[in-house]
Design a protein around this motif. Structure first.
Motif: not given
Length: 60
Positions: A12-35
């Motif tokens: 699958e070819q994916l532009l960075l801008s589209k990948a960022v939008r996908r990553a931004a839509s991750v459910p809260d329970d999958l977001l990293p808790r420790r930075m």
């Protein structure tokens, strides 16, 4: 982007801008808790070098 599962056949070819939008839509329970800072990550990396047998995790 809808929260649907779709089948992808082949690469699958994916532009960075589209990948960022996908990553931004991750459910809260999958977001990293420790930075981590870039310095913390760098300090935890192994010394640069080749990959060897000792790097394999083989159960006996």
């Amino acid at each position: 982007m809808p929260r649907e599962t779709v089948a992808v056949v082949g690469a699958e070819q994916l532009l960075l801008s589209k990948a960022v939008r996908r990553a931004a839509s991750v459910p809260d329970d999958l977001l990293p808790r420790r930075m981590f800072t870039a310095e913390q990550i760098r300090e935890s990396l192994p010394e640069p070098g080749g990959f060897g047998w000792k790097d394999l995790r083989v159960s006996r």
